[in-house]
Motif scaffolding. Sequence first.
Motif, PDB file in Angstrom:
ATOM      1  N   THR A 115     -17.419  11.480   9.722  1.00 23.01           N
ATOM      2  CA  THR A 115     -18.153  10.349   9.125  1.00 23.01           C
ATOM      3  C   THR A 115     -17.400   9.793   7.925  1.00 23.01           C
ATOM      4  OG1 THR A 115     -20.279  11.253   9.855  1.00 23.01           O
ATOM      5  CG2 THR A 115     -20.328   9.636   8.070  1.00 23.01           C
ATOM      6  N   THR A 116     -16.876  10.685   7.102  1.00 22.34           N
ATOM      7  CA  THR A 116     -16.111  10.269   5.922  1.00 22.34           C
ATOM      8  C   THR A 116     -14.841   9.530   6.322  1.00 22.34           C
ATOM      9  OG1 THR A 116     -16.961  12.141   4.639  1.00 22.34           O
ATOM     10  CG2 THR A 116     -14.965  11.070   3.822  1.00 22.34           C
ATOM     11  N   ASN A 117     -14.119  10.075   7.304  1.00 23.40           N
ATOM     12  CA  ASN A 117     -12.891   9.424   7.765  1.00 23.40           C
ATOM     13  C   ASN A 117     -13.168   8.045   8.349  1.00 23.40           C
ATOM     14  OD1 ASN A 117     -11.113  11.442   7.015  1.00 23.40           O
ATOM     15  ND2 ASN A 117     -11.243  12.514   8.980  1.00 23.40           N
ATOM     16  N   ALA A 118     -14.276   7.917   9.081  1.00 22.98           N
ATOM     17  CA  ALA A 118     -14.629   6.630   9.681  1.00 22.98           C
ATOM     18  C   ALA A 118     -14.919   5.590   8.604  1.00 22.98           C
ATOM     19  CB  ALA A 118     -15.836   6.799  10.605  1.00 22.98           C
ATOM     20  N   GLN A 119     -15.626   6.010   7.569  1.00 23.76           N
ATOM     21  CA  GLN A 119     -15.919   5.089   6.468  1.00 23.76           C
ATOM     22  C   GLN A 119     -14.643   4.742   5.696  1.00 23.76           C
ATOM     23  OE1 GLN A 119     -18.863   7.433   4.414  1.00 23.76           O
ATOM     24  NE2 GLN A 119     -20.554   6.678   5.682  1.00 23.76           N
ATOM     25  N   ARG A 120     -13.798   5.734   5.529  1.00 24.34           N
ATOM     26  CA  ARG A 120     -12.541   5.519   4.802  1.00 24.34           C
ATOM     27  C   ARG A 120     -11.617   4.565   5.571  1.00 24.34           C
ATOM     28  NH1 ARG A 120      -7.617   8.340   5.025  1.00 24.34           N
ATOM     29  NH2 ARG A 120      -6.350   8.134   3.127  1.00 24.34           N
ATOM     30  N   GLN A 140       0.839  -1.200   0.000  1.00 24.45           N
ATOM     31  CA  GLN A 140       0.000   0.000   0.000  1.00 24.45           C
ATOM     32  C   GLN A 140       0.879   1.258   0.000  1.00 24.45           C
ATOM     33  OE1 GLN A 140      -3.463  -0.280  -0.239  1.00 24.45           O
ATOM     34  NE2 GLN A 140      -2.784  -2.375  -0.634  1.00 24.45           N
ATOM     35  N   PRO A 141       0.366   2.368  -0.526  1.00 24.64           N
ATOM     36  CA  PRO A 141       1.160   3.609  -0.585  1.00 24.64           C
ATOM     37  C   PRO A 141       1.488   4.132   0.806  1.00 24.64           C
ATOM     38  CG  PRO A 141      -1.129   4.012  -1.187  1.00 24.64           C
ATOM     39  CD  PRO A 141      -0.967   2.528  -1.129  1.00 24.64           C
ATOM     40  N   VAL A 142       2.689   4.698   0.937  1.00 23.46           N
ATOM     41  CA  VAL A 142       3.136   5.229   2.228  1.00 23.46           C
ATOM     42  C   VAL A 142       3.681   6.632   2.049  1.00 23.46           C
ATOM     43  CG1 VAL A 142       3.656   2.960   3.216  1.00 23.46           C
ATOM     44  CG2 VAL A 142       5.425   4.177   1.931  1.00 23.46           C
ATOM     45  N   THR A 143       4.001   7.276   3.171  1.00 29.37           N
ATOM     46  CA  THR A 143       4.542   8.635   3.159  1.00 29.37           C
ATOM     47  C   THR A 143       5.934   8.643   2.514  1.00 29.37           C
ATOM     48  OG1 THR A 143       3.368   9.072   5.234  1.00 29.37           O
ATOM     49  CG2 THR A 143       5.087  10.636   4.584  1.00 29.37           C
ATOM     50  N   PRO A 144       6.139   9.393   1.436  1.00 29.81           N
ATOM     51  CA  PRO A 144       7.453   9.417   0.762  1.00 29.81           C
ATOM     52  C   PRO A 144       8.569   9.883   1.701  1.00 29.81           C
ATOM     53  CG  PRO A 144       5.762  10.441  -0.601  1.00 29.81           C
ATOM     54  CD  PRO A 144       5.151  10.240   0.750  1.00 29.81           C
ATOM     55  N   GLY A 145       9.702   9.210   1.642  1.00 30.71           N
ATOM     56  CA  GLY A 145      10.866   9.609   2.413  1.00 30.71           C
ATOM     57  C   GLY A 145      10.799   9.270   3.888  1.00 30.71           C
ATOM     58  N   LYS A 146       9.771   8.546   4.300  1.00 30.48           N
ATOM     59  CA  LYS A 146       9.617   8.170   5.703  1.00 30.48           C
ATOM     60  C   LYS A 146       9.425   6.661   5.826  1.00 30.48           C
ATOM     61  CE  LYS A 146       9.529  12.366   7.533  1.00 30.48           C
ATOM     62  NZ  LYS A 146      10.490  12.836   8.586  1.00 30.48           N
ATOM     63  N   ILE A 147       9.621   6.172   7.037  1.00 27.56           N
ATOM     64  CA  ILE A 147       9.287   4.781   7.344  1.00 27.56           C
ATOM     65  C   ILE A 147       7.937   4.816   8.057  1.00 27.56           C
ATOM     66  CG2 ILE A 147       9.985   2.663   8.541  1.00 27.56           C
ATOM     67  CD1 ILE A 147      12.875   3.796   8.482  1.00 27.56           C
ATOM     68  N   GLU A 148       6.934   4.297   7.421  1.00 27.40           N
ATOM     69  CA  GLU A 148       5.573   4.408   7.950  1.00 27.40           C
ATOM     70  C   GLU A 148       5.182   3.145   8.714  1.00 27.40           C
ATOM     71  OE1 GLU A 148       2.624   6.561   5.577  1.00 27.40           O
ATOM     72  OE2 GLU A 148       1.365   4.769   5.777  1.00 27.40           O
ATOM     73  N   VAL A 149       4.733   3.345   9.942  1.00 23.19           N
ATOM     74  CA  VAL A 149       4.254   2.245  10.782  1.00 23.19           C
ATOM     75  C   VAL A 149       2.805   2.537  11.137  1.00 23.19           C
ATOM     76  CG1 VAL A 149       4.566   0.978  12.949  1.00 23.19           C
ATOM     77  CG2 VAL A 149       6.563   1.859  11.717  1.00 23.19           C
ATOM     78  N   ILE A 173      -9.556   1.362   4.168  1.00 22.81           N
ATOM     79  CA  ILE A 173      -8.109   1.176   4.303  1.00 22.81           C
ATOM     80  C   ILE A 173      -7.826  -0.200   4.891  1.00 22.81           C
ATOM     81  CG2 ILE A 173      -6.033   1.965   5.515  1.00 22.81           C
ATOM     82  CD1 ILE A 173      -7.212   4.803   5.416  1.00 22.81           C
ATOM     83  N   ALA A 174      -8.582  -0.578   5.914  1.00 25.44           N
ATOM     84  CA  ALA A 174      -8.399  -1.903   6.531  1.00 25.44           C
ATOM     85  C   ALA A 174      -8.654  -3.005   5.514  1.00 25.44           C
ATOM     86  CB  ALA A 174      -9.323  -2.047   7.733  1.00 25.44           C
ATOM     87  N   ASP A 175      -9.643  -2.819   4.664  1.00 27.88           N
ATOM     88  CA  ASP A 175      -9.920  -3.811   3.620  1.00 27.88           C
ATOM     89  C   ASP A 175      -8.756  -3.912   2.639  1.00 27.88           C
ATOM     90  OD1 ASP A 175     -12.393  -4.410   4.686  1.00 27.88           O
ATOM     91  OD2 ASP A 175     -13.513  -3.080   3.335  1.00 27.88           O
TER      92      ASP A 175
END
Length: 206
Positions: free
Chosen positions: A150-155, A35-44, A159-161
Amino acid sequence: MFAALATVAGFLMTAPAQAAAPTEGKEYQVLKAAQPVTPGKIEVTEFFWYGCPHCYDFEPELEAWVKKQNKDVVFKRVPVAFRDDLMPHTKIFYALESIGKLEAMNSKVFQAIHVERKRLLDPNEIADFMAKNGIDRKAFVDAYNSFSVTTNAQRANKIADAYKIDGVPTIVVQGKYVTSPSIAGSKPVAVQTMDYLVTQVRDKKL
């Protein structure tokens, strides 16, 4: 002298071997589709649910781990609602985040559910709880009911899917490498695996 040598030999035989490096398929798994991650960072990213007892149990170790990370590590949380009736817990997270109170209230929400045995699924109960903990009730309710929350909760569920999340807590490093206390076998091994994966990504070995 022979007795001394025997003692030393016995110690060497019983001394714990150096822990082997975590291995794919054992302590961690690799997503087929990164999945896409933050450029130039290590994303956890931690996928969690406020009502999950295992998430609550893992929280102290996870918070301690996050505090020790270098600035090149970006830590994110994604709340997951595996059923529609659990969506209020996801909205609590994003409502608190939107009013800048997530850091102050995150552990208190966990505590309320798992120690005080509050369900925190009814909007009025949630608002009362926030007010009792010094959060402006109207500000919280407005945020909780907002389109953005509401939008963030649905999103979050989408993301989990995308990450194929079927249980929590789950940790994903750099959008690809997946571990958890259940995958690794224990909380300490999960933390060691997270350290290993971050180091390997930083050193461009993964």
